[in-house]
Every structure is written in C-alpha cells, then in structure tokens.
Design an enzyme around this catalytic site. Sequence first.
Site, short mmCIF file in Angstrom:
data_model
loop_
_atom_site.label_atom_id
_atom_site.label_comp_id
_atom_site.label_asym_id
_atom_site.label_seq_id
_atom_site.Cartn_x
_atom_site.Cartn_y
_atom_site.Cartn_z
N ARG A 59 -2.24 -12.54 -5.25
CA ARG A 59 -2.01 -12.44 -3.85
C ARG A 59 -2.04 -13.97 -3.08
O ARG A 59 -0.89 -14.19 -2.69
CB ARG A 59 -1.97 -11.34 -3.27
CG ARG A 59 -1.66 -11.16 -1.80
CD ARG A 59 -1.75 -10.30 -0.50
NE ARG A 59 -3.56 -9.36 -1.19
CZ ARG A 59 -4.01 -10.38 -0.45
NH1 ARG A 59 -4.02 -10.79 0.47
NH2 ARG A 59 -5.23 -9.55 -0.14
N TYR A 112 22.20 -12.71 7.87
CA TYR A 112 22.47 -11.21 7.07
C TYR A 112 21.97 -10.60 8.45
O TYR A 112 20.94 -9.70 8.99
CB TYR A 112 21.45 -12.32 6.50
CG TYR A 112 21.32 -10.13 5.45
CD1 TYR A 112 22.21 -10.14 4.74
CD2 TYR A 112 19.93 -10.17 4.99
CE1 TYR A 112 21.66 -10.13 3.02
CE2 TYR A 112 19.47 -9.52 4.05
CZ TYR A 112 21.06 -8.46 3.16
OH TYR A 112 20.30 -7.96 1.90
N ASP A 184 18.68 -20.50 6.82
CA ASP A 184 18.36 -19.82 5.20
C ASP A 184 19.53 -20.15 4.73
O ASP A 184 20.61 -20.37 4.92
CB ASP A 184 18.91 -18.74 6.19
CG ASP A 184 18.77 -17.24 4.29
OD1 ASP A 184 19.57 -17.51 3.61
OD2 ASP A 184 19.03 -15.95 5.13
N LYS A 209 19.18 -14.25 -5.32
CA LYS A 209 21.42 -14.58 -4.94
C LYS A 209 21.57 -15.27 -6.45
O LYS A 209 21.38 -15.63 -7.16
CB LYS A 209 22.03 -14.56 -3.76
CG LYS A 209 21.45 -13.37 -2.90
CD LYS A 209 21.94 -12.19 -2.81
CE LYS A 209 21.33 -11.01 -1.67
NZ LYS A 209 21.47 -11.40 -0.77
#
Length: 394
Positions: A59, A112, A184, A209
């Site tokens: 992590r 979004y 973004d 994407k």
Amino acid sequence: METSKNYSDETKSVHAGIKDNENLAVIPPIYQTSTFKFKNAEHGAAVFKGEEPGYIYTRMGNPTVEALEDAVASLENGHKGLACSSGMAAINTVFSAYLNSGDHIICSETVYGPTTALLNDVYSGFGIETTFVDIASLEDINSAVKPNTKMIYIETPGNPTLVVADLAACSEIARKIGAILVVDNTFMSPILQKPFKFGADIIIHSMTKFLNGHADVVAGMIIAKSEEDYKLLRKTLNLVGGFLAPMEAFLVHRGIKTLSVRMEIHCRNAMKIAEYLENHQKVKKTIYLGLKSHPQHELCKKQMKYFGGMISFELKGGIESGKKLMNGVKLCQLAVSLGGVESLIQHPASMTHAIMSKEDRLKAQITDGLVRISVGIENVDEIIADIDQALKMI
Ligand SMILES: *Cc1c(COP(=O)(O)O)cnc(C)c1O
C-alpha cells in the site's frame, strides 16, 4: 531506460518507467507481494526513516506500481505519479489532501457525474462548499471566486458536450486567488494535452480509459508537480487506501506502450467519422473538437496536439431515433466508458442519464437525440459503414 524528459512521447510510451532488474528481463517482473523483507533490524529502521531506499508494504509502494507511476509522470512532464485503484480514488485522494472544512471549491459543471456527486453528497457533509460553473466562461469562473476558494477543478474537454476550458486562463485565475488548479486529463491523455505546460498544479487520469486502452482494468493516477505536493498526496493516499494493485499496474503499463500510436489512430478515425456525421441529413449537430464548427476549435488548436477520440452528435429524431440507432449498430458496442481500442456508442437520454428528469438533462445540455461515440482503432470505413446502415433504419 533513463526516462529523461528529452525523449519524445513516442519513445516514452514504450520505455518510460522501465528499469533494469536482477535478471535483465526486458519486461520487469510483477512484484505480486503485499510485503517486503528487511535484511536486519538496522536496515528495517533505515528504510522506515527513508534513509535507505527500499519497500515496506505494497500500500505504501511497490516496484511494479512505481514503474507505472514513473511512466505517466514522465509523459505528463511532472515530478512524480501516484497510482490509485480507480479514477475516483485519485479524485477522492486529491480532495482529501487539499480540502478542509470551511473551504470552497469551484468545479466545472460538466465534470464526470460521480465527481459532481462526490462533492454534493460526501464533501458537502464535511463542510466543503462547491460552486459549479460553465468552464467556457471566464466571467462565470471569476464571479464564483470567494475568499475561501482553495481549488479550481476542471475536466477539459467536458463530457458529453465537449466544452473546453482555457487552461492558461484558468491557471491565471487560480494563481491570482491563491488556489490550486486541478485538471482531469482523462479525455485527452498526456499525448494530446499537457496541462502542466499551461500552469495546472495537479493532473488526474482515469487510466481505465485511454492510458490502459484495452477496457480490462479500472485504475487512476495523480501526477504531482512538486515534491511538496507529492509528499502530501502520498501520505493521504497511504491513509485513505486507494492504492493500485501490482497486477493492474502491470497491465496498464503494458497498455501505455502503444498509447501514442493508439491516440493517433483514435484521432484520425474520429476526424473522418465527424466529417461523415456533419454531412448526414439525419444528424442535426456534430460536436467534435477537430471540426471548424466547434465554437472553441481555435482554443483546442492552442492547447492540444490533436482533437481526441470522442464525438457527440445530435439526431434530428430525438429519443426514439437514439434508441433505434443503438439497436441498429453491429460493430460499435453499446457500452459506457471510453478510450479503449473498440468503438463504444451510447445514448445518454435512454441509458446513462435516463433516471434524470428531462428538464435536468436539458440543463446539462443532454438533448434527447444526443449520442456519444468513443471512436476505436478499427478500420474507419467499417465503423462509418456500421453507423451508416444503422442511421438508415431510423
Ligand atoms: C471514467 C472517468 C473518471 C472515473 O474513473 P474510474 O476509473 O471509473 O473511477 C473520472 N473522470 C473522467 C473524465 C472519466 O471519464
């Protein structure tokens, strides 16, 4: 390979982030491990203190993930990347790192959908206020500024209307008011648009994407411009926990090797399809950044390399025509998401935005006949033939 900033994007796509490894494998191994050993107590203490390089726990950092972070940071000409388990995890990490109770954020009204909902449904509960603005209007942005505005958050081009923000102008406003500009950059990928060049402070990608490009992974990335931002973001990501798993990181990194060639074909195909649609009698309006008819075409030329793979168009016939088109296509797949090698088509009024009232849809400029295509890299004449036969059925 030394991923020097001097290499072109084509070369970086293939090589960036890849370091020599123990067995000199051309493709480094996938470090599918949750934890790492220390040689002895002293070594463990030194790694924890950051006095010696090394890994502790996945992590907090993993070589496979780090290779991907270096690759995307290099393509964006940034300082360092932070890979996240999804685009939303990346967005949430940035919000958690920079926004505190009592702060105000200016956000584009065409971001979004889940980003809007995150601000409205989660962060508002933490005492963070959002003003949504039309990013094409600098007056709108300027008049939303408050003394406690800490962040301007934009996505350009916006979805599905393909409205464009003037990156340089937005960064000037942010600098003037002492806020940070977060961009973004998912729709463009680092190949087509470099927000740092125009003054952005932080870049976010949904790597689900274009970066991955193969519709088989969900992943996100944050790119920091300075060590100070990187440290704050890394600490936050460690705590909120949305870290990317090594296997997913490996897959995205593999996808990036073809990013520059894929983007070229996405753009070339989209241009041809947009020209075809613009001249079709059943199409009322075609929205593509590469068309001269796009009201912000000149701005696009200034801040983008090419015009992307996303097209929106409006059918004359409204909602029923949209449904018929969806049921008529054979090659284009009916699906949400974007940026993969396969062409995807969707009709917001009957699919993604069907639960919204017509009034709210229209406010978001989602008309009944609006259709969105994420243009893939198939043979462009075959994509056009598919759309053409489906339009004949309307
Ligand atoms: C898909 C998308 C996101 C969210 O990314 P996930 O990987 O699905 O969490 C954020 N921004 C844009 C522009 C997107 O298209």
